[in-house]
Design an enzyme around this catalytic site. Structure first.
Site, short mmCIF file in Angstrom:
data_model
loop_
_atom_site.label_atom_id
_atom_site.label_comp_id
_atom_site.label_asym_id
_atom_site.label_seq_id
_atom_site.Cartn_x
_atom_site.Cartn_y
_atom_site.Cartn_z
CE1 TYR A 142 -64.65 16.92 -18.40
CE2 TYR A 142 -66.26 18.52 -19.18
CZ TYR A 142 -65.08 18.23 -18.53
OH TYR A 142 -64.34 19.26 -18.02
CE LYS A 191 -51.93 8.51 -12.13
NZ LYS A 191 -50.67 9.12 -11.65
CG ASP A 223 -48.59 12.01 -12.03
OD1 ASP A 223 -48.40 11.63 -13.22
OD2 ASP A 223 -48.28 11.31 -11.05
CG ASP A 247 -61.69 21.08 -17.94
OD1 ASP A 247 -61.85 22.18 -18.52
OD2 ASP A 247 -62.06 20.88 -16.77
CG ASP A 251 -58.47 26.21 -17.17
OD1 ASP A 251 -58.92 26.33 -18.33
OD2 ASP A 251 -59.10 26.53 -16.15
C1 IPM Z 1 -64.01 24.33 -20.69
C2 IPM Z 1 -64.90 24.52 -19.49
C3 IPM Z 1 -66.06 23.54 -19.60
C4 IPM Z 1 -65.46 22.15 -19.56
C5 IPM Z 1 -67.13 23.69 -18.51
C6 IPM Z 1 -67.66 25.10 -18.44
C7 IPM Z 1 -68.25 22.72 -18.71
O1 IPM Z 1 -64.19 24.37 -18.32
O2 IPM Z 1 -64.50 24.50 -21.82
O3 IPM Z 1 -62.84 24.03 -20.49
O4 IPM Z 1 -65.22 21.61 -18.49
O5 IPM Z 1 -65.25 21.60 -20.64
MG MG Z 2 -62.12 24.16 -18.59
#
Ligand code: IPM
Ligand code: MG
Length: 356
Positions: A142, A191, A223, A247, A251
């Site tokens: 990032y 990884k 993975d 990230d 999710d």
């Molecule tokens: C998160 C989001 C952010 C990230 C984006 C919106 C930049 O997906 O906070 O997980 O990738 O960190």
């Molecule tokens: Mg995210």
């Protein structure tokens, strides 16, 4: 106690949910005799509209002068066509870097009353789920070097994944400290079969582990980790991983709970400073319609009280109020499956505040 809060309502449903979180915070002030001095600042799309910059210097200054930051959500289709560097999401990355928020805590837990919401089979989740993803937040791909160059296959773009030993060590310590207060199990995800940065990561995590003999350490390739999360998520306690893997896996973990509108997060700096926000986005399609679930933001306030201010009893009071309201059957549209009482953002917020 008295403290200063910077409040970023942001875009989409951000203002709707932050309003309810502040209502709950005021109830805590009243009940426990604290005072939080809140100052609103702009970030994201609304800041682009107001001052032409998604992260104005004033916002950074006010956040730095505060003890903690509460954030709703940023972004929306209105700003989606802007070039990468000008999009509202840049505000998040800028805040993380400027405020030194290197440790991102993302709990994924299942609330008993919402157990049926998970897309996984009930038998996989028998006994509940309580995972904490500890994501490194200010390093890796990032924030690494990036650029473009010409290649025989045409113009190319690149983003560099780089981690220093110091960066890995401090995030690993956070993960082990958390695990000591939980189920004493850390899974480090990398990884290392392919990436040098991951091999360094794995070596440093193993070093840190030596200082925590009461905590078990496992290593998984990313993975495999993604697969294990849906195969047997109950094997995890604390997952520690890099910015990009965190990230993605956070999710996935949140979706396993089935209630993304319920999950808070904390982004912590060295010391007690932190930024607190729901893990969900700005949901522009339901903004301003009293439909958003404010619970994730309310639980983010609980995390703030616990981690920045050391107010465990106050944090517990909020978490218990959330559980009580769910047990009463109140459901915002994202949680409603035909049973219980369908309520809006404001009624949910008011009910949680009242249950404190
Ligand atoms: C998160 C989001 C952010 C990230 C984006 C919106 C930049 O997906 O906070 O997980 O990738 O960190
Ligand atoms: Mg995210």
């Amino acid at each position: 106690m008295e403290a200063k809060l910077a409040v970023i309502r942001g875009d989409g449903i951000g203002p709707d949910i932050v309003e309810q979180a502040l209502l709950v915070l005021h109830k805590i002030e009243e009940k426990f005799g604290h005072k939080f001095h809140c100052q609103d600042v702009l970030a994201g799309g609304c800041a682009i509209d107001a001052v032409g910059n998604c992260l104005p210097q004033e916002t950074i200054d006010v956040c730095k002068a505060a003890d903690a930051v509460l954030l709703g959500a940023v972004g929306g289709p209105k700003w989606d066509t802007l070039p990468g560097g000008e999009r509202p999401e840049r505000a998040l990355l800028g805040l993380r870097k400027e405020l030194g928020l290197f440790a991102n805590l993302r709990p994924a837990m299942i609330f008993e009353a919402l157990a049926g919401a998970s897309p996984l089979k009930a038998e996989i989740l028998e006994g509940g789920l309580d995972i904490l993803v500890v994501r490194e937040l200010t390093g890796g791909i990032y924030f690494g070097e990036r650029g473009t160059k010409d290649t025989p296959m045409g113009p190319a773009a690149y983003d560099v994944e780089q981690y220093s030993e110091g960066e890995v060590r401090r995030i690993a310590k956070v993960a082990f400290d958390m695990a000591q207060k939980r189920n004493k199990h850390v899974t480090s995800v990398d990884k290392a079969n392919v990436l040098d940065s991951s091999r360094l990561w794995r070596r440093i995590v193993a070093e840190v582990a030596k200082d925590y003999p009461d905590v078990t350490l496992d290593n998984l390739y990313v993975d495999n980790a993604a697969m294990q999360l849906v195969r047997n998520p109950r094997q995890f306690d604390v997952i520690v991983t890099s910015n990009i893997f965190g990230d993605i896996l956070s999710d996935e973990a949140s979706q396993i709970t089935g209630s993304i509108g319920m999950l808070p997060s904390a982004s912590l700096a060295v010391g007690n400073f932190g930024m607190y926000e729901p893990i969900h986005g700005s949901a522009p399609d339901i903004a301003g319609q009293d439909k958003a679930n404010p619970t994730a933001t309310i639980l983010s306030v609980a995390m703030m009280l616990r981690y920045t201010f050391g107010l465990g009893a106050e944090a517990d009071a909020i978490e218990n109020a959330v559980k009580a309201v769910l047990a009463q059957g109140l459901r915002t549209p994202d949680l409603f499956t035909g049973e219980g009482k369908l309520v809006g953002t404001q009624e949910m917020g008011a009910a949680i505040a009242a249950a404190i």
